[in-house]
Design an enzyme around this catalytic site. Structure first.
Site, short mmCIF file in Angstrom:
data_model
loop_
_atom_site.label_atom_id
_atom_site.label_comp_id
_atom_site.label_asym_id
_atom_site.label_seq_id
_atom_site.Cartn_x
_atom_site.Cartn_y
_atom_site.Cartn_z
N ARG A 5 9.38 -0.38 -7.69
CA ARG A 5 8.16 0.18 -8.23
C ARG A 5 7.68 1.38 -7.44
O ARG A 5 7.12 2.31 -7.98
CB ARG A 5 7.06 -0.88 -8.24
CG ARG A 5 7.34 -2.00 -9.21
CD ARG A 5 6.32 -3.08 -9.07
NE ARG A 5 6.32 -3.60 -7.72
CZ ARG A 5 5.37 -4.37 -7.22
NH1 ARG A 5 4.33 -4.69 -7.94
NH2 ARG A 5 5.43 -4.83 -6.00
N GLY A 59 1.30 -11.28 -10.94
CA GLY A 59 2.11 -10.08 -11.06
C GLY A 59 1.80 -9.10 -9.95
O GLY A 59 1.31 -9.46 -8.88
N CYS A 60 2.07 -7.84 -10.21
CA CYS A 60 1.90 -6.78 -9.22
C CYS A 60 0.45 -6.70 -8.73
O CYS A 60 -0.48 -6.62 -9.52
CB CYS A 60 2.32 -5.45 -9.83
SG CYS A 60 2.00 -4.03 -8.77
N PHE A 61 0.28 -6.69 -7.41
CA PHE A 61 -1.09 -6.67 -6.89
C PHE A 61 -1.75 -5.31 -7.03
O PHE A 61 -2.97 -5.19 -6.90
CB PHE A 61 -1.19 -7.18 -5.46
CG PHE A 61 -0.23 -6.61 -4.43
CD1 PHE A 61 0.43 -5.40 -4.61
CD2 PHE A 61 0.01 -7.31 -3.25
CE1 PHE A 61 1.28 -4.89 -3.64
CE2 PHE A 61 0.86 -6.81 -2.27
CZ PHE A 61 1.50 -5.60 -2.47
N TRP A 62 -0.99 -4.26 -7.33
CA TRP A 62 -1.62 -2.96 -7.56
C TRP A 62 -2.59 -3.03 -8.74
O TRP A 62 -3.73 -2.59 -8.65
CB TRP A 62 -0.57 -1.89 -7.84
CG TRP A 62 0.38 -1.62 -6.72
CD1 TRP A 62 0.23 -1.90 -5.40
CD2 TRP A 62 1.67 -0.99 -6.84
NE1 TRP A 62 1.32 -1.49 -4.69
CE2 TRP A 62 2.23 -0.93 -5.54
CE3 TRP A 62 2.40 -0.47 -7.91
CZ2 TRP A 62 3.47 -0.36 -5.29
CZ3 TRP A 62 3.64 0.10 -7.67
CH2 TRP A 62 4.17 0.15 -6.37
#
Length: 234
Positions: A5, A59-62
Site C-alpha cells: 500500500r 482493515g487498513c488503519f489509515w
C-alpha cells in the site's frame, strides 16, 4: 494487487493508468445505491461524564483513523497494533500476518457528545464490512480482521449484544464475523502512519478505497460528522 500500500511498486504502468481512470470514475460518478443506516444498539454504555477510550480493527488503519477523526465528540485517534506482543508491534512484522496483531485505531471520545454505542454504529455501518473474515477487500490476512477490543466488561457486553442484535435482524445478509477480544494491549504505530489519510489524500490507495468511506460517513451520519478532522499532533 494492492498489498504494497505504501509504495504501490507492484502496479504496472498500464495498471497505474487504469487505476487513475478508476479514481476519476469513482469520485465523479453518481452513487449507485444510497447508503443504509443500520439500527443503533439497543443497549449502550450508561456511565457517562468522563473521557473514554475505544479500540476497533477493521482493515487498513489509515482509513479507520480518517473516519473516526471526523466524528463529533472524538478528541484523539491513534493508529496502531493490538493483539500481539510489544516486540512485534511494528508495521513490517504485523504485515506478515503472523504476530497476532491487527491494524487498529484507539479512539478517545467525550461520551456526553458521542456514545460508545454510536461509535459502534459508525464502525459497523461505514468504516468496514463486518462480514469479511480476516480481510477487507483487497487487504488479506488476520492483521486486517474485524474486531472490537473492549476496554472493560461493559464495552465487551455492548459489543457482543450489538453483534447479536444485527445478526438477528439480518442486517447484512451474511453472518457478522467481528471478534470481541478483551484484555489486549494497544501499541501506537510508527509516526508516518499517523494522519496518513489527511497527509496523502491523492495517493491511489486512499482515493480508491478509503476516502469513499468518509464520504459515506458524511452522508449517513450528518449529525455526527465534523468537517475538520481532529489530527494527532504528537
Amino acid at each position: 494487487m494492492f498489498r504494497n500500500r505504501t509504495g504501490w511498486k507492484i502496479l504496472s504502468a498500464g495498471a497505474l493508468v487504469l487505476a487513475v481512470i478508476a479514481v476519476v470514475v469513482i469520485r465523479n460518478a453518481p452513487a449507485i445505491s444510497k447508503p443504509t443506516l443500520i439500527p443503533s444498539p439497543v443497549a449502550d454504555i450508561e456511565d457517562r461524564g468522563s473521557s473514554q477510550t475505544a479500540v476497533f480493527a477493521g482493515g487498513c488503519f489509515w482509513g479507520m483513523q480518517g473516519i473516526f477523526q471526523h466524528v463529533e465528540g472524538v478528541t484523539r485517534v491513534v493508529s496502531g497494533y493490538i493483539g500481539g506482543s510489544a516486540k512485534t508491534a511494528t508495521y513490517a512484522q504485523t504485515e506478515t500476518g503472523r504476530t497476532g496483531h491487527a491494524e487498529a485505531v484507539q479512539v478517545v471520545f467525550d461520551p456526553d457528545v458521542v456514545s460508545y454505542g454510536q461509535l459502534l454504529q459508525i464502525f459497523f455501518s461505514v468504516a468496514h464490512d463486518p462480514t469479511q473474515l480476516d480481510r477487507q477487500g483487497q487487504d488479506v490476512g488476520t492483521q486486517y480482521r474485524s474486531a472490537i477490543f473492549p476496554m472493560d466488561d461493559a464495552q465487551g457486553k455492548v459489543g457482543q449484544d450489538y453483534i447479536a442484535q444485527l445478526d438477528a435482524a439480518g442486517v447484512f445478509g451474511s453472518k457478522i464475523v467481528t471478534r470481541v477480544e478483551p484484555g489486549k494491549v494497544f501499541y501506537p504505530a510508527e509516526a508516518y502512519h499517523q494522519n496518513y489519510l489527511y497527509n496523502h489524500p491523492t495517493q491511489l490507495y486512499i482515493a480508491l478505497f478509503e476516502q469513499p468511506k468518509i464520504d459515506k460517513f458524511k452522508e449517513v451520519f450528518p449529525d455526527l460528522y465534523r468537517d475538520d478532522p481532529v489530527l494527532l499532533t504528537n
